[in-house]
Design a protein around this motif. Structure first.
Motif, PDB file in Angstrom:
ATOM      1  N   GLN A  22       0.759  -1.076  -0.020  1.00 49.95           N
ATOM      2  CA  GLN A  22       0.021   0.018   0.000  1.00 49.95           C
ATOM      3  C   GLN A  22       0.843   1.349   0.251  1.00 49.95           C
ATOM      4  O   GLN A  22       0.567   2.213  -0.564  1.00 49.95           O
ATOM      5  CB  GLN A  22      -1.057   0.062   0.964  1.00 49.95           C
ATOM      6  N   ALA A  23       1.862   1.105   0.891  1.00 55.88           N
ATOM      7  CA  ALA A  23       2.701   2.652   0.998  1.00 55.88           C
ATOM      8  C   ALA A  23       3.701   2.791  -0.246  1.00 55.88           C
ATOM      9  O   ALA A  23       3.642   3.808  -0.997  1.00 55.88           O
ATOM     10  CB  ALA A  23       3.621   2.089   1.966  1.00 55.88           C
ATOM     11  N   HIS A  81       1.252   3.852  -3.180  1.00 51.27           N
ATOM     12  CA  HIS A  81       0.645   5.322  -3.194  1.00 51.27           C
ATOM     13  C   HIS A  81       1.839   6.187  -3.372  1.00 51.27           C
ATOM     14  O   HIS A  81       1.453   7.331  -3.948  1.00 51.27           O
ATOM     15  CB  HIS A  81       0.137   5.308  -1.542  1.00 51.27           C
ATOM     16  N   MET A 116     -15.440   2.398   3.870  1.00 52.53           N
ATOM     17  CA  MET A 116     -13.987   2.029   3.834  1.00 52.53           C
ATOM     18  C   MET A 116     -13.468   1.602   2.462  1.00 52.53           C
ATOM     19  O   MET A 116     -12.293   1.864   2.203  1.00 52.53           O
ATOM     20  CB  MET A 116     -13.890   0.889   4.692  1.00 52.53           C
ATOM     21  N   SER A 143     -11.902   4.431   0.763  1.00 52.18           N
ATOM     22  CA  SER A 143     -10.703   5.029   1.499  1.00 52.18           C
ATOM     23  C   SER A 143      -9.439   4.618   0.928  1.00 52.18           C
ATOM     24  O   SER A 143      -9.287   3.316   0.926  1.00 52.18           O
ATOM     25  CB  SER A 143     -10.716   4.865   2.743  1.00 52.18           C
ATOM     26  N   THR A 144      -8.200   5.361   0.903  1.00 49.48           N
ATOM     27  CA  THR A 144      -6.863   4.953   0.551  1.00 49.48           C
ATOM     28  C   THR A 144      -6.445   4.222   1.629  1.00 49.48           C
ATOM     29  O   THR A 144      -5.326   3.545   1.469  1.00 49.48           O
ATOM     30  CB  THR A 144      -6.083   5.955   0.115  1.00 49.48           C
ATOM     31  N   GLU A 145      -6.984   3.987   2.929  1.00 52.46           N
ATOM     32  CA  GLU A 145      -6.495   3.224   3.960  1.00 52.46           C
ATOM     33  C   GLU A 145      -6.651   1.807   3.682  1.00 52.46           C
ATOM     34  O   GLU A 145      -6.097   1.020   4.209  1.00 52.46           O
ATOM     35  CB  GLU A 145      -7.027   3.549   5.112  1.00 52.46           C
ATOM     36  N   PHE A 146      -7.675   1.205   2.694  1.00 51.11           N
ATOM     37  CA  PHE A 146      -7.743  -0.159   2.405  1.00 51.11           C
ATOM     38  C   PHE A 146      -7.482  -0.376   0.832  1.00 51.11           C
ATOM     39  O   PHE A 146      -7.461   0.644  -0.317  1.00 51.11           O
ATOM     40  CB  PHE A 146      -9.331  -0.165   2.542  1.00 51.11           C
ATOM     41  N   ASP A 147      -6.954  -1.690   0.623  1.00 55.44           N
ATOM     42  CA  ASP A 147      -6.508  -2.027  -0.666  1.00 55.44           C
ATOM     43  C   ASP A 147      -7.279  -2.052  -1.567  1.00 55.44           C
ATOM     44  O   ASP A 147      -7.279  -1.977  -2.968  1.00 55.44           O
ATOM     45  CB  ASP A 147      -5.848  -3.347  -0.590  1.00 55.44           C
TER      46      ASP A 147
END
Length: 384
Positions: free
Chosen positions: A28-29, A32, A341, A344-348
């Motif tokens: 993810q990191a 992005h 969610m 959201s970009t917090e989830f794949d």
């Protein structure tokens, strides 16, 4: 159903562990940040992934197309860009193996097997898209050399490729037009500019570039097989592998979307129960799993025909068409299941939704796949 050999099963399991342990916790990191996955590419080299299509005589560890399909799906399940980083490379290896001279094989295949040299293919042009016969890039004979002029676009890994299978016209006046095409084994050098990296919705990390050939010179012996005029047929054979590979990328994205959705639906509760017990959510999961299974079988069917030495351009087109559409559906359904969610970009799952469209438009759009399929249906019917 044709099963994998024991050593092929072990290789698939090894790649799966690599994805689960190394890639998924960090992807993810990196995605992005649009960061090139240098360390993971090096690990893929160590795993032998760049030599999966190279004959043993040239240092490779060749596997069946079904095994290659399984490995590609695993890579894409972790990050679709990783599968993209080896897709065009494998097509070029297949082209060399099938059509290259002994000198061309000896020069390139050992280095391609280890990943010391990585390869890509250059087909698409800015004004041509999927209409390859309308290409304008030419390679004109000048003594013992070819002089290449023109441009290509959407070329994956172009900045890091040491070998480019360039489809161009060596006889612009040939009729029909495809008879005037050749594949030139081009290398970075004077007259070849990688002009820019194209900005993309998804498919981050690996670059997709524009190439400009401005009086680029290369020996005429760099034509694949050395005899000009066979490039279109050669590339169409190579694209059987390419389209199976893209289908497998789509399988990986769909599998990841289902995997994440199934986990989330068991953990997330609403109205006093896990959300999978709500019929609307449960139906999404059931449909995702059913369609993914069907897409896998269609893709394996194409792979098995390839392994059997049978023509599979129609079957590969069907697999690419169906699997890519299913991946897009699965990615959207994963967003629905995750609710807010999922946006959201917090989830794949938002990444799956951005990555999935590439398989619909890449390696020949799905509209082109339908043309290929119906053309083969008519040709194989014997009634045309």
């Amino acid at each position: 159903m044709i099963d994998l050999l024991e050593e092929e099963q072990e290789l698939v399991a090894l790649v799966r562990r690599f994805i689960d342990r190394e890639v998924k916790p960090e992807v993810q990191a990196k995605e992005h940040a649009n960061e090139y996955p240098e360390a993971w590419i090096e690990q893929m080299k160590q795993l032998g992934i760049y030599g999966l299509a190279v004959p043993e005589a040239y240092g490779g560890t060749p596997v069946s197309m079904r095994c290659y399909a399984r490995i590609t799906e695993e890579l894409a399940r972790g990050w679709m860009s990783l599968a993209g980083a080896m897709g065009g490379h494998t097509v070029v290896v297949k082209l060399l193996t099938l059509f290259g001279t002994e000198e061309q094989k000896a020069q390139w295949l050992p280095k391609l097997a280890t990943g010391e040299v990585r390869a890509t293919m250059a087909l698409t042009e800015p004004g041509g898209g999927s209409d390859l016969q309308a290409m304008l890039t030419t390679a004109t004979r000048d003594g013992d050399d070819l002089v290449v002029r023109g441009s290509k676009t959407w070329i994956t890994n172009a900045r890091r490729a040491g070998l480019i299978a360039l489809l161009c016209k060596t006889d612009p006046d040939a009729q029909p037009r495809h008879k005037g095409m050749s594949i030139v084994l081009a290398t970075p050098g004077e007259g070849l500019e990688v002009s820019r990296d194209l900005p993309k919705l998804g498919y981050k990390g690996v670059e997709s570039c524009e190439l400009i050939f401005d009086n680029y010179r290369i020996p005429a012996s760099a034509i694949l097989g050395t005899t000009p005029g066979h490039g279109f047929a050669q590339m169409m054979k190579g694209l059987e592998t390419g389209r199976i590979q893209v289908a497998c990328r789509a399988l990986g994205v769909a599998a990841a979307a289902l995997e994440d959705s199934l986990k989330y639906a068991q953990e997330r509760e609403s109205f006093g129960k896990p959300i999978w017990k709500h019929q609307s959510v449960g139906n999404y999961l059931a449909d995702m799993a059913t369609k993914l299974t069907a897409a896998r079988q269609l893709t394996y069917y194409a792979a098995d025909r390839y392994d059997a030495g049978e023509r599979c351009d129609m079957e590969a087109g069907m697999a690419k068409l169906f699997a890519s559409e299913i991946a897009m559906e699965a990615a959207l359904d994963a967003v629905r299941i995750h609710g807010g969610m999922g946006y959201s970009t917090e989830f794949d799952v938002e990444r799956y939704f951005r990555d999935a469209p590439l398989m619909i438009v890449g390696e020949g759009t799905n509209e082109i796949q339908r043309n290929v399929i119906v053309g083969q249906l008519v040709a194989r019917s014997g009634l045309d």
